[in-house]
Design a protein around this motif. Sequence first.
Motif, mmCIF file in Angstrom:
data_model
loop_
_atom_site.group_PDB
_atom_site.id
_atom_site.type_symbol
_atom_site.label_atom_id
_atom_site.label_comp_id
_atom_site.label_asym_id
_atom_site.label_seq_id
_atom_site.Cartn_x
_atom_site.Cartn_y
_atom_site.Cartn_z
ATOM 1 N N SER A 275 37.616 37.489 51.548
ATOM 2 C CA SER A 275 38.033 37.729 49.995
ATOM 3 C C SER A 275 38.105 36.008 49.581
ATOM 4 O O SER A 275 38.103 36.356 47.955
ATOM 5 N N HIS A 276 38.221 35.391 50.349
ATOM 6 C CA HIS A 276 38.952 33.748 49.391
ATOM 7 C C HIS A 276 37.672 33.436 49.111
ATOM 8 O O HIS A 276 37.746 31.979 48.747
ATOM 9 N N GLY B 247 42.908 31.660 43.264
ATOM 10 C CA GLY B 247 43.085 31.586 44.636
ATOM 11 C C GLY B 247 41.971 31.628 45.132
ATOM 12 O O GLY B 247 41.957 31.093 46.897
ATOM 13 N N PHE B 248 40.282 31.642 44.777
ATOM 14 C CA PHE B 248 39.716 31.807 45.257
ATOM 15 C C PHE B 248 39.577 30.009 45.590
ATOM 16 O O PHE B 248 39.781 28.948 45.348
ATOM 17 N N ARG B 249 38.859 30.171 47.327
ATOM 18 C CA ARG B 249 37.833 28.409 47.410
ATOM 19 C C ARG B 249 37.080 28.402 47.174
ATOM 20 O O ARG B 249 36.641 26.848 47.773
ATOM 21 N N ALA B 250 36.320 29.065 47.176
ATOM 22 C CA ALA B 250 34.432 29.011 47.753
ATOM 23 C C ALA B 250 34.280 29.922 46.545
ATOM 24 O O ALA B 250 34.085 30.906 46.255
ATOM 25 N N MET B 251 32.815 29.470 46.382
ATOM 26 C CA MET B 251 31.813 30.132 45.510
ATOM 27 C C MET B 251 30.676 30.182 45.657
ATOM 28 O O MET B 251 30.393 29.964 46.934
ATOM 29 N N TYR C 47 30.469 37.039 35.090
ATOM 30 C CA TYR C 47 31.526 38.548 35.903
ATOM 31 C C TYR C 47 32.235 37.948 37.017
ATOM 32 O O TYR C 47 31.363 36.793 37.783
ATOM 33 N N ILE C 48 33.416 37.758 37.550
ATOM 34 C CA ILE C 48 33.847 36.581 38.551
ATOM 35 C C ILE C 48 34.116 38.486 39.889
ATOM 36 O O ILE C 48 35.193 39.498 39.143
ATOM 37 N N LYS C 49 34.372 38.302 41.062
ATOM 38 C CA LYS C 49 34.835 39.380 41.775
ATOM 39 C C LYS C 49 34.892 38.418 43.623
ATOM 40 O O LYS C 49 33.965 37.413 43.610
ATOM 41 N N PRO C 50 35.140 39.288 44.213
ATOM 42 C CA PRO C 50 35.437 38.820 45.668
ATOM 43 C C PRO C 50 33.608 38.604 46.113
ATOM 44 O O PRO C 50 33.582 39.760 46.208
ATOM 45 N N ASN C 51 33.458 37.954 46.468
ATOM 46 C CA ASN C 51 32.258 38.466 47.561
ATOM 47 C C ASN C 51 32.454 39.297 48.601
ATOM 48 O O ASN C 51 30.603 39.807 49.194
ATOM 49 N N GLN C 52 33.320 38.431 49.365
ATOM 50 C CA GLN C 52 33.518 40.099 50.830
ATOM 51 C C GLN C 52 34.896 40.773 50.568
ATOM 52 O O GLN C 52 36.269 39.760 49.735
ATOM 53 N N THR C 53 35.440 41.339 50.909
ATOM 54 C CA THR C 53 36.716 42.200 51.371
ATOM 55 C C THR C 53 37.551 41.377 52.303
ATOM 56 O O THR C 53 36.843 40.035 53.258
ATOM 57 N N GLY C 54 38.686 41.167 52.746
ATOM 58 C CA GLY C 54 39.885 41.374 53.698
ATOM 59 C C GLY C 54 39.118 39.870 54.290
ATOM 60 O O GLY C 54 39.896 39.192 53.467
#
Length: 170
Positions: free
Chosen positions: A77-78, A111-115, A67-74
């Motif tokens: 969230s990148h 649109g994520f910049r890092a994992m 799965y993939i999801k944002p690690n944090q909100t706001g």
Amino acid sequence: MPITIRPITATDWPAVWPILQQTFASGDSYPFPPDSSEADIRHAWLDVPQQTFVACAEDGAIVGTYYIKPNQTGLGSHVCNCGYVVAPAASGRGIATTMCVHSQATALALGFRAMQFNLVVATNTRAVRLWRHLGFEQVGVLPGAFRHARLGYVDALVLFKTLSPQEVKV
Ligand SMILES: CC(C)(COP(=O)(O)OP(=O)(O)OC[C@H]1O[C@@H](n2cnc3c(N)ncnc32)[C@H](O)[C@@H]1OP(=O)(O)O)[C@@H](O)C(=O)NCCC(=O)NCCS
């Protein structure tokens, strides 16, 4: 083994659940309680993430999922977070490697910049070696942060990778 990765569909769950159940029952890699209900894991794996994928063998059998999801909100969230599980019988054939590379391309496309991996169990040496091999940097050690089903309190690692379109084909 040629592996195909595709988005999970509604009919895949009966094949995915036994893989997750078997993995989480060991209590040595993910914080889900070993006796988690199918409904709880289904919610965590399908509803909470932004996207969920399955890895299929040549005959179509599901041999892994992530799965993939944002690690944090706001404002955090990148940075995304992923979770990977490979069917125990299919381990050591590059399936997690293929899923992780796929997830990095997916992350960039979303649109994520890092994992970031938040809780890599230090005793899960196979996973730790694999993520490092794939370019993740250990940025922290959380002392005793994971209550291992057999070993008790063990350290957990925080791993991070800045994603680069040059390295990851989008
Ligand atoms: C950890 C886990 C994801 C690894 O999955 P995997 O599919 O076995 O991983 P890979 O096959 O891609 O890589 C594992 C090893 O096989 C090797 N390998 C890669 N491709 C291979 C191939 N075609 N043939 C043989 N070996 C291969 C890799 O180099 C790696 O070697 P290493 O252990 O010496 O580093 C899997 O064991 C698992 O699901 N564990 C339980 C859940 C878990 O721990 N998830 C990660 C939480 S952080």
